[in-house]
Enzyme design. Structure first.
Site, PDB file in Angstrom:
ATOM      1  N   HIS A 208       0.851  -1.197   0.000  1.00 15.51           N
ATOM      2  CA  HIS A 208       0.000   0.000   0.000  1.00 15.51           C
ATOM      3  C   HIS A 208       0.885   1.244   0.000  1.00 15.51           C
ATOM      4  CE1 HIS A 208       1.134  -0.393   4.238  1.00 15.51           C
ATOM      5  NE2 HIS A 208       0.857   0.898   4.376  1.00 15.51           N
TER       6      HIS A 208
ATOM      7  N   ASP B 127       0.710   5.150   1.807  1.00 18.75           N
ATOM      8  CA  ASP B 127      -0.041   5.770   2.907  1.00 18.75           C
ATOM      9  C   ASP B 127      -0.825   6.965   2.360  1.00 18.75           C
ATOM     10  OD1 ASP B 127       1.130   3.909   4.532  1.00 18.75           O
ATOM     11  OD2 ASP B 127       2.667   5.258   5.324  1.00 18.75           O
TER      12      ASP B 127
ATOM     13  N   HIS C 162       4.787   0.147  -0.034  1.00 19.22           N
ATOM     14  CA  HIS C 162       5.482  -0.660   0.972  1.00 19.22           C
ATOM     15  C   HIS C 162       4.551  -1.717   1.547  1.00 19.22           C
ATOM     16  CE1 HIS C 162       3.636   2.759   3.034  1.00 19.22           C
ATOM     17  NE2 HIS C 162       3.602   2.023   4.139  1.00 19.22           N
TER      18      HIS C 162
ATOM     19  N   ARG D 270       6.727  -8.895  16.069  1.00 21.73           N
ATOM     20  CA  ARG D 270       7.266  -7.579  15.690  1.00 21.73           C
ATOM     21  C   ARG D 270       6.276  -6.474  16.051  1.00 21.73           C
ATOM     22  NH1 ARG D 270       7.014  -4.474  10.694  1.00 21.73           N
ATOM     23  NH2 ARG D 270       8.789  -3.066  10.639  1.00 21.73           N
TER      24      ARG D 270
HETATM   25  O1  LIG Z   1       5.078  -1.892  10.428  1.00 22.36           O
HETATM   26  C1  LIG Z   1       5.631  -1.443   9.442  1.00 22.36           C
HETATM   27  O2  LIG Z   1       6.827  -1.589   9.222  1.00 22.36           O
HETATM   28  C2  LIG Z   1       4.837  -0.697   8.392  1.00 22.36           C
HETATM   29  C3  LIG Z   1       3.642   0.032   8.931  1.00 22.36           C
HETATM   30  C4  LIG Z   1       2.876   0.766   7.880  1.00 22.36           C
HETATM   31  O3  LIG Z   1       3.111   0.648   6.715  1.00 22.36           O
HETATM   32  C5  LIG Z   1       1.781   1.656   8.263  1.00 22.36           C
HETATM   33  O4  LIG Z   1       1.495   1.791   9.474  1.00 22.36           O
HETATM   34  O5  LIG Z   1       1.173   2.270   7.354  1.00 22.36           O
HETATM   35 FE   LIG Z   2       2.064   2.178   5.572  1.00 21.35          FE
END
Ligand SMILES: O=C(O)CCC(=O)C(=O)O
Ligand SMILES: [Fe+2]
Length: 339
Positions: free
Chosen positions: A217, A219, A274, A284
């Site tokens: 996605h 952001d 990403h 994690r």
């Molecule tokens: O947890 C991550 O590394 C990515 C988080 C992410 O892409 C988001 O919160 O939009």
């Molecule tokens: Fe994100």
């Protein structure tokens, strides 16, 4: 001269710094670990030291080439980041029925639940999320009704971390604008920028290759500023290369450019695609400030980026409507805004 001689001579005559070690292979059977000289490291997003006098230029280049980078010497206290990570682990380790007390309602943006972007994808994601806006005091009271001390610790750490990460976000936005000869004053709304603070959790997964923590996605934000501690999982997509891990670097914070910054820059700054992958052995946690303009403020390409040759690529939109469009169209939302 036969052809074999010709080839030999061409090697002999070639000026070369290659020494003996490049002709004799390693004694592979006796190597316990791979020496540094043999480790191929994939290029990843740039790491920029904010105390470097050249930081602004490096940021500008990273925004155009990558759409993401990591920053060091960012001013957010390491001790605070460690405390926030600990509080995040504590929260996600609570029994499910306790976390469900603060379940996000369908019309709300804050609280516990599946990540908001889940709605763009046909399958469930292997992750959970808790989102705050300002103080999480009401939720903390529901989580730990008989433990005021836990409420206070959770709120103090979350509020302070949010504050410091927001200050960093604004500093990075300023540097991005300065890299193009602009100032914060060019964003009329700059003193009214708002942020969400979100904790992400990716529990250990029995079959990581069959699941996804967060699907690919971009952001919706202007900028997302993310701390990921020591566990790998974040990956960014680069044309030609494909998916590239963003390795956790002790003390570093990741900056991802979102769709609204891409719109503001009339496509000059990349909005980074990403995803977060999961693993079998480690739980994690990451947390992020998701920064954007006031919900009703119309965002459109800044005039500095447009001219006869580069007409505005996108129609004006506010963050609220864009989030709605993203929920409808997923990663195609930007296409629906194109002129
Ligand atoms: O947890 C991550 O590394 C990515 C988080 C992410 O892409 C988001 O919160 O939009
Ligand atoms: Fe994100």
């Amino acid at each position: 001269m036969n052809s074999n001689n010709l080839i030999t001579n061409s090697y002999k005559n070639k000026p070369s710094s290659l020494g003996h070690s490049h002709i004799v292979p390693l004694d592979f059977t006796n190597m316990v670990t791979v020496p540094d000289s043999h480790e191929w490291v994939t290029e990843s997003v740039p790491v920029i030291d904010l105390s470097d006098p050249n930081a602004k230029t490096l940021i500008g280049e990273a925004c155009e080439k990558w759409g993401a980078f990591q920053v060091m010497n960012h001013g957010v206290s390491m001790e605070l980041l460690n405390q926030a990570e600990l509080e995040a682990f504590r929260f996600f380790s609570l029994p499910a029925n306790q976390k469900l007390r603060v379940l996000r309602s369908p019309e709300s943006i804050i609280g516990y639940g599946v990540p908001r972007i889940s709605s763009y994808f046909p399958k469930l994601l292997w992750s959970e999320n808790f989102t705050m806006m300002g103080s999480p005091i009401d939720h903390a009271a529901q989580l730990w009704p008989d433990q005021p001390h836990k409420q206070t610790t959770f709120c103090d750490v979350m509020e302070e971390c949010q504050k410091e990460m927001k200050a960093l976000t604004e500093r990075v936005v300023e540097l991005m604008l300065e890299s193009l000869g602009l100032t914060m004053e060019d964003l009329k709304w700059h003193s009214r920028g708002q942020c969400l603070f979100t904790l992400n959790s990716y529990p250990m997964c029995p079959e990581p290759e069959r699941a996804m923590g967060l699907c690919p996605h971009t952001d919706t934000s202007l900028l997302t500023v993310l701390y990921q501690s020591s566990c790998t999982g974040l990956q960014v997509f680069q044309d030609v290369i494909g998916w590239i891990p963003v390795p956790p670097i002790p003390g570093a914070i990741v900056i991802n450019i979102g769709d609204l910054m891409h719109i503001l820059s009339n496509g000059r700054f990349k909005n980074i695609l990403h995803r977060a992958v999961v693993n079998k052995t480690r739980h994690r946690v990451s947390f992020a400030v998701i920064y954007g303009p006031p919900s009703d403020e119309m965002i459109s390409p800044l005039t500095k980026f447009t001219n006869d040759e580069h007409p505005p690529l996108y129609r004006p939109v506010n963050w609220k409507d864009y989030i709605y469009s993203k929920a409808l169209h997923g990663n195609k939302a930007l296409l629906h805004l194109m002129n």
